[in-house]
Scaffold this motif. Structure first.
Motif, PDB file in Angstrom:
ATOM      1  N   VAL A  53       0.823  -1.358   0.098  1.00 54.74           N
ATOM      2  CA  VAL A  53       0.050   0.061   0.158  1.00 54.74           C
ATOM      3  C   VAL A  53       0.850   1.392   0.054  1.00 54.74           C
ATOM      4  N   TRP A  54       1.718   1.208   0.697  1.00 57.08           N
ATOM      5  CA  TRP A  54       2.670   2.331   0.861  1.00 57.08           C
ATOM      6  C   TRP A  54       3.391   2.571  -0.342  1.00 57.08           C
ATOM      7  N   LEU A  55       3.829   1.400  -0.830  1.00 52.97           N
ATOM      8  CA  LEU A  55       4.578   1.394  -2.262  1.00 52.97           C
ATOM      9  C   LEU A  55       4.027   2.250  -3.428  1.00 52.97           C
ATOM     10  N   ILE A  56       2.671   1.818  -3.318  1.00 54.94           N
ATOM     11  CA  ILE A  56       1.609   2.494  -4.447  1.00 54.94           C
ATOM     12  C   ILE A  56       1.610   4.061  -3.908  1.00 54.94           C
ATOM     13  N   VAL A  57       1.623   4.326  -2.652  1.00 57.28           N
ATOM     14  CA  VAL A  57       1.420   5.816  -2.348  1.00 57.28           C
ATOM     15  C   VAL A  57       2.800   6.529  -2.795  1.00 57.28           C
ATOM     16  N   ALA A  58       4.037   5.794  -2.525  1.00 55.60           N
ATOM     17  CA  ALA A  58       5.084   6.684  -3.076  1.00 55.60           C
ATOM     18  C   ALA A  58       5.145   6.848  -4.658  1.00 55.60           C
ATOM     19  N   ALA A  59       4.592   5.647  -5.426  1.00 54.92           N
ATOM     20  CA  ALA A  59       4.676   5.622  -6.905  1.00 54.92           C
ATOM     21  C   ALA A  59       3.649   6.996  -7.136  1.00 54.92           C
ATOM     22  N   VAL A  60       2.446   7.029  -6.745  1.00 56.52           N
ATOM     23  CA  VAL A  60       1.538   8.120  -7.049  1.00 56.52           C
ATOM     24  C   VAL A  60       1.973   9.301  -6.579  1.00 56.52           C
ATOM     25  N   LEU A  61       2.894   9.455  -5.614  1.00 53.17           N
ATOM     26  CA  LEU A  61       3.422  10.901  -5.095  1.00 53.17           C
ATOM     27  C   LEU A  61       4.538  11.169  -6.218  1.00 53.17           C
ATOM     28  N   GLN A  62       5.428  10.311  -6.470  1.00 53.21           N
ATOM     29  CA  GLN A  62       6.124  10.714  -7.713  1.00 53.21           C
ATOM     30  C   GLN A  62       5.715  10.950  -8.854  1.00 53.21           C
TER      31      GLN A  62
END
Length: 331
Positions: A53-62
């Protein structure tokens, strides 16, 4: 007839030079990936064991950081009455990232890609140059404000030191001096520049570049303010990415730790001579996370994961888009 032939010959020379530049960038990118393959493998290993979940958040933020940069260019171009589709600008942000990171000559390679591509999309050269310079001004103004906030956070959290404070203050001076120099030069002209400085080829090319930009665009304070806000949001997204990397590893730390780690590491990259900031970014980021109580192993893992999201992964689509540009130049 002779003049026409000379024009065609000059155009062919310029096209050939641009094609060789783009080909060199792609080869340099491949070489960088090979030399730092260990970092890529470590990033992949960390991703496998992290919270998805947090990997997806990081990807979306980037993705948001590149959308923010594209929005800055779009706003500047609309102000100059030169509209370009947002999708084209978004792709261009990734291509510029590839060029900047692979051949990090103070961002010159990426700037060439940006101006050249905007011109091929129908933007006049002067307005393309103004778009580039406005983004540079907003970038350093927002960075200076961000560095000042770092000083406040370090003081508030009782983690201020002479070394950290001195580095942040030095960066503030540099970051405010660059926009001031651009605006002063555009207003006063090259005649006021000492001959010794004009003798330096890189400085001369930069001054010539500034001279091509329309003065009314560069002096638009409202536009600069909006671009600065957008760029500050990009920095916040980068901070959020660092924090998401910590959370993906199961580490709970204050948001201020992620902010200071990202900002101070970025300052070290800008002030330092190391290509792509390899080594210097990681060292400063780990040290800042440790300063805020993050365990050593977690600080290393979060920093490597952050670099994977911000440096290595975007090189893949950036190289693809730059390759398409190379094919377009060949045609």
């Amino acid at each position: 007839m002779a003049a026409s032939e000379q024009h065609i010959e000059a155009r062919d020379v310029v096209s050939s030079w641009r094609s060789w530049l783009l080909a060199g960038l792609l080869l340099a990118g491949l070489l960088a990936a090979v030399l730092h393959w260990g970092d890529v493998k470590r990033f992949a290993a960390l991703v496998v064991h992290a919270e998805p979940v947090w990997l997806i958040v990081a990807a979306v933020l980037q993705l948001g950081t590149y959308a923010g940069l594209a929005a800055q260019w779009g706003l500047a171009l609309r102000n100059g009455h030169s509209g370009v589709r947002p999708r084209e600008l978004f792709r261009l942000t990734l291509a510029k990232h590839f060029a900047d990171q692979v051949v990090p000559t103070a961002g010159v390679s990426g700037n060439v890609v940006l101006v050249d591509r905007l011109m091929r999309l129908g933007v006049r050269r002067g307005k393309a140059v103004a778009t580039l310079l406005l983004q540079i001004i907003a970038y350093y103004v927002s960075y200076a404000l961000g560095a000042l906030w770092v000083l406040i956070v370090l003081w508030w959290k009782s983690r201020m030191s002479l070394l950290l404070g001195g580095a942040a203050v030095l960066f503030v001076v540099v970051a405010t001096g660059i926009p001031a120099a651009i605006l002063w030069l555009q207003r006063r002209g090259r005649d006021r520049i000492p001959a010794l400085v004009m003798g330096w080829s890189k400085a001369r090319r930069f001054f010539e570049l500034v001279g091509e930009a329309p003065g009314e665009m560069l002096r638009d304070r409202s536009l600069i303010a909006w671009l600065t806000v957008l760029n500050a949001l990009v920095f916040l997204a980068d901070t959020g990415t660092m924090h998401a990397c910590l959370l993906a590893l199961g580490v709970h730390a204050p948001l201020s730790a992620s902010y200071v780690a990202f900002m101070m590491a970025s300052i070290a990259v800008i002030l330092g001579p190391v290509p792509m900031g390899l080594g210097s970014f990681e060292a400063v980021s780990i040290a800042m996370l440790r300063l805020f109580g993050v365990p050593f192993e977690a600080a290393i893992s979060a920093t490597l994961m952050f670099r994977g999201f911000t440096l290595w992964l975007p090189l893949i689509p950036g190289g693809i888009f730059l390759r398409k540009e190379l094919k377009a130049q060949a045609r």
